[in-house]
Enzyme design. Structure first.
Site, PDB file in Angstrom:
ATOM      1  N   ASP A  18       0.850  -1.194   0.000  1.00 29.29           N
ATOM      2  CA  ASP A  18       0.000   0.000   0.000  1.00 29.29           C
ATOM      3  C   ASP A  18       0.888   1.247   0.000  1.00 29.29           C
ATOM      4  OD1 ASP A  18      -2.951   1.036   0.678  1.00 29.29           O
ATOM      5  OD2 ASP A  18      -1.505   2.245   1.792  1.00 29.29           O
ATOM      6  N   TYR A  54       3.247   9.754  -0.606  1.00 27.23           N
ATOM      7  CA  TYR A  54       4.316   9.168   0.225  1.00 27.23           C
ATOM      8  C   TYR A  54       5.701   9.375  -0.427  1.00 27.23           C
ATOM      9  CZ  TYR A  54       0.381   6.526   2.368  1.00 27.23           C
ATOM     10  OH  TYR A  54      -0.789   6.148   2.962  1.00 27.23           O
ATOM     11  N   LYS A  58      -2.559   5.932  -4.490  1.00 31.35           N
ATOM     12  CA  LYS A  58      -3.663   6.868  -4.206  1.00 31.35           C
ATOM     13  C   LYS A  58      -3.410   8.220  -4.858  1.00 31.35           C
ATOM     14  CE  LYS A  58      -3.605   4.711   0.381  1.00 31.35           C
ATOM     15  NZ  LYS A  58      -2.181   4.619   0.742  1.00 31.35           N
ATOM     16  N   HIS A 104      -7.469   9.672  -2.112  1.00 25.75           N
ATOM     17  CA  HIS A 104      -6.819   9.583  -0.803  1.00 25.75           C
ATOM     18  C   HIS A 104      -7.664  10.228   0.312  1.00 25.75           C
ATOM     19  CE1 HIS A 104      -2.443   9.191   0.842  1.00 25.75           C
ATOM     20  NE2 HIS A 104      -3.307   8.989   1.807  1.00 25.75           N
ATOM     21  N   LEU A 135      -2.073  -0.408  13.851  1.00 26.39           N
ATOM     22  CA  LEU A 135      -1.465  -0.535  15.185  1.00 26.39           C
ATOM     23  C   LEU A 135      -1.570   0.785  15.951  1.00 26.39           C
ATOM     24  CD1 LEU A 135       1.787  -2.455  14.080  1.00 26.39           C
ATOM     25  CD2 LEU A 135      -0.426  -3.421  14.775  1.00 26.39           C
ATOM     26  N   LYS A 140       2.870  -1.128   9.062  1.00 23.50           N
ATOM     27  CA  LYS A 140       4.144  -0.647   8.519  1.00 23.50           C
ATOM     28  C   LYS A 140       5.264  -0.857   9.529  1.00 23.50           C
ATOM     29  CE  LYS A 140       7.045   3.038   8.956  1.00 23.50           C
ATOM     30  NZ  LYS A 140       7.382   3.921  10.085  1.00 23.50           N
ATOM     31  N   SER A 141       6.420  -1.257   9.042  1.00 22.99           N
ATOM     32  CA  SER A 141       7.636  -1.273   9.855  1.00 22.99           C
ATOM     33  C   SER A 141       8.816  -1.264   8.894  1.00 22.99           C
ATOM     34  CB  SER A 141       7.692  -2.538  10.729  1.00 22.99           C
ATOM     35  OG  SER A 141       8.904  -2.549  11.448  1.00 22.99           O
ATOM     36  N   ARG A 200      10.293  -7.074  12.877  1.00 21.22           N
ATOM     37  CA  ARG A 200       8.876  -6.699  13.040  1.00 21.22           C
ATOM     38  C   ARG A 200       8.081  -6.985  11.765  1.00 21.22           C
ATOM     39  NH1 ARG A 200       9.162  -0.857  16.147  1.00 21.22           N
ATOM     40  NH2 ARG A 200       9.522  -1.703  18.240  1.00 21.22           N
ATOM     41  N   ASN A 253       4.821  -9.302  12.129  1.00 24.65           N
ATOM     42  CA  ASN A 253       3.462  -8.828  11.825  1.00 24.65           C
ATOM     43  C   ASN A 253       2.725  -9.734  10.842  1.00 24.65           C
ATOM     44  OD1 ASN A 253       4.044  -6.704  13.512  1.00 24.65           O
ATOM     45  ND2 ASN A 253       4.387  -5.207  11.878  1.00 24.65           N
TER      46      ASN A 253
HETATM   47  P1  NAD Z   1       0.801   1.488  11.894  1.00 21.21           P
HETATM   48  O1  NAD Z   1      -0.403   1.478  12.761  1.00 21.21           O
HETATM   49  O2  NAD Z   1       1.014   0.403  10.911  1.00 21.21           O
HETATM   50  O3  NAD Z   1       2.031   1.615  12.874  1.00 21.21           O
HETATM   51  C1  NAD Z   1       3.350   1.601  12.408  1.00 21.21           C
HETATM   52  C2  NAD Z   1       4.273   1.799  13.593  1.00 21.21           C
HETATM   53  O4  NAD Z   1       4.004   0.832  14.590  1.00 21.21           O
HETATM   54  C3  NAD Z   1       5.742   1.599  13.201  1.00 21.21           C
HETATM   55  O5  NAD Z   1       6.301   2.801  12.731  1.00 21.21           O
HETATM   56  C4  NAD Z   1       6.356   1.142  14.514  1.00 21.21           C
HETATM   57  O6  NAD Z   1       6.637   2.251  15.315  1.00 21.21           O
HETATM   58  C5  NAD Z   1       5.230   0.366  15.145  1.00 21.21           C
HETATM   59  N1  NAD Z   1       5.315  -1.101  14.896  1.00 21.21           N
HETATM   60  C6  NAD Z   1       5.101  -1.787  13.737  1.00 21.21           C
HETATM   61  N2  NAD Z   1       5.232  -3.100  13.918  1.00 21.21           N
HETATM   62  C7  NAD Z   1       5.550  -3.265  15.227  1.00 21.21           C
HETATM   63  C8  NAD Z   1       5.821  -4.405  16.031  1.00 21.21           C
HETATM   64  N3  NAD Z   1       5.758  -5.635  15.524  1.00 21.21           N
HETATM   65  N4  NAD Z   1       6.134  -4.209  17.330  1.00 21.21           N
HETATM   66  C9  NAD Z   1       6.166  -2.969  17.863  1.00 21.21           C
HETATM   67  N5  NAD Z   1       5.916  -1.851  17.169  1.00 21.21           N
HETATM   68  C10 NAD Z   1       5.614  -1.998  15.849  1.00 21.21           C
HETATM   69  O7  NAD Z   1       0.848   2.941  11.207  1.00 21.21           O
HETATM   70  P2  NAD Z   1       0.931   3.563   9.750  1.00 21.21           P
HETATM   71  O8  NAD Z   1       2.224   3.340   9.086  1.00 21.21           O
HETATM   72  O9  NAD Z   1       0.499   4.976   9.939  1.00 21.21           O
HETATM   73  O10 NAD Z   1      -0.213   2.793   8.938  1.00 21.21           O
HETATM   74  C11 NAD Z   1       0.026   1.665   8.130  1.00 21.21           C
HETATM   75  C12 NAD Z   1      -0.254   1.981   6.686  1.00 21.21           C
HETATM   76  O11 NAD Z   1      -1.569   2.524   6.516  1.00 21.21           O
HETATM   77  C13 NAD Z   1       0.647   3.091   6.134  1.00 21.21           C
HETATM   78  O12 NAD Z   1       1.959   2.654   5.917  1.00 21.21           O
HETATM   79  C14 NAD Z   1      -0.122   3.431   4.881  1.00 21.21           C
HETATM   80  O13 NAD Z   1       0.103   2.451   3.883  1.00 21.21           O
HETATM   81  C15 NAD Z   1      -1.561   3.392   5.384  1.00 21.21           C
HETATM   82  N6  NAD Z   1      -2.068   4.727   5.770  1.00 21.21           N
HETATM   83  C16 NAD Z   1      -3.052   5.283   5.008  1.00 21.21           C
HETATM   84  C17 NAD Z   1      -3.551   6.533   5.329  1.00 21.21           C
HETATM   85  C18 NAD Z   1      -4.657   7.129   4.501  1.00 21.21           C
HETATM   86  O14 NAD Z   1      -4.988   8.315   4.682  1.00 21.21           O
HETATM   87  N7  NAD Z   1      -5.224   6.406   3.586  1.00 21.21           N
HETATM   88  C19 NAD Z   1      -3.041   7.249   6.428  1.00 21.21           C
HETATM   89  C20 NAD Z   1      -2.037   6.653   7.200  1.00 21.21           C
HETATM   90  C21 NAD Z   1      -1.569   5.389   6.875  1.00 21.21           C
END
Ligand code: NAD
Length: 277
Positions: A46, A51, A76, A109, A193, A233-234, A239, A243
């Site tokens: 995604d 980005y 997007k 988006h 998360l 995301k990580s 991780r 995940n």
């Molecule tokens: P997320 O909820 O996936 O959290 C990511 C964070 O959680 C990481 O940076 C890390 O700090 C932590 N993490 C990840 N795996 C972990 C683990 N196993 N143990 C401990 N901590 C861990 O947040 P995100 O990146 O904001 O969201 C995921 C995806 O959603 C984005 O990469 C993107 O593709 C999408 N997104 C879309 C929109 C939208 O407006 N459509 C907005 C934000 C994100």
């Protein structure tokens, strides 16, 4: 590793329920992170024009040894490109950056109801062109509230395949999810998360301990059992593997409910009704 389940979208296309998100992954790190995810077994990425890392996503997939058809790719539309001609140029640009002749899913988006005279319907009709010409295998929206979706439903021709919205245990989004269920729109949960914030919640950590799993695995599993598509995301290889390692256990219904009861309607991102891009 147990296979990642697919979900069938309302147009018959299948999407892997668990993917890999690359928001805030800096371009220099993106190719390595996506390559790592593909090696770990992810088959759904995604990204978004905003980005800034579409080119690196495309390179990682092209160099992975997998065929294009084996990886589901979403991107997007930029908030700056809602006018139809701009949207056409932006879509061409995304395909060029990715190095692909189609994407699996293309999304608006944000609805941006206070910009472009609130006209996201013309934008949606432009995405319908991309669907009809086959360059977007599915089209959908992101951050749309039920009242935005209702306009698409009455004024557009194609029902969005997905609505990608912020969902996590502190923001369960019952109203939007119910509307989507009623209209055969698959929910994709972004920031599943809660950007890490929900992982230290005592209810989550207690439940995780009971299964001998990590809090992140329990929260990923919670989304899977609610039926949403997610892409945590990580950039940390351990991780990234952790995940996706969630297909050999299930949460009880009681634990799914206990996590949902943590809801406090708390967003980490902007409010779609006021966000102007
Ligand atoms: P997320 O909820 O996936 O959290 C990511 C964070 O959680 C990481 O940076 C890390 O700090 C932590 N993490 C990840 N795996 C972990 C683990 N196993 N143990 C401990 N901590 C861990 O947040 P995100 O990146 O904001 O969201 C995921 C995806 O959603 C984005 O990469 C993107 O593709 C999408 N997104 C879309 C929109 C939208 O407006 N459509 C907005 C934000 C994100």
């Amino acid at each position: 590793m147990t296979a990642i389940p697919d979900i069938m979208l309302n147009n018959g296309q299948r999407i892997p329920q668990l993917g890999f998100g690359v928001f805030l992954v800096p371009p220099p790190q993106t190719e390595a992170a996506v390559s790592q995810a593909l090696r770990a077994g992810y088959r759904h990425i995604d990204t978004a024009e905003m980005y800034g890392n579409e080119a690196k996503v495309g390179q990682a997939i092209s160099r992975s040894g997998l065929s294009r058809g084996e990886v589901f790719v979403t991107t997007k539309l930029s908030n700056d490109a809602h006018r139809p001609d701009d949207a056409r140029r932006a879509f061409d640009g995304s395909l060029k950056s990715l190095g692909f002749d189609y994407v699996d899913l293309f999304l608006i988006h944000w609805p941006l109801p206070t910009r472009y005279d609130g006209d996201f319907v013309s934008t949606w009709r432009t995405l319908e062109e991309f669907y009809r010409d086959g360059r977007a295998r599915s089209i959908g929206v992101s951050n749309f509230q039920p009242h935005h979706l209702r306009r698409i439903h009455t004024e557009g021709e194609i029902t969005p395949a997905v609505n990608q919205i912020e969902v996590n245990p502190y923001l369960t989004q019952d109203g939007v999810r119910q509307f989507c269920a009623d209209h055969e729109i698959t929910v994709e949960a972004w920031s599943p998360l809660g950007r890490g914030k929900v992982l230290t919640d005592p209810t989550v950590t207690d439940i995780a301990r009971g299964y001998g799993r990590t809090p992140a695995q329990v929260v990923v599993r919670w989304h899977i059992e609610r039926g949403d598509v997610i892409f945590p995301k990580s950039v940390t290889p351990a991780r990234i593997s952790e995940n996706i390692d969630v297909f050999d256990f299930e949460l009880t219904g009681e634990d799914v409910e206990a996590i949902a009861a943590l809801n406090r309607d708390q967003r980490t991102g902007p409010d779609p009704d006021t966000f102007a891009g």
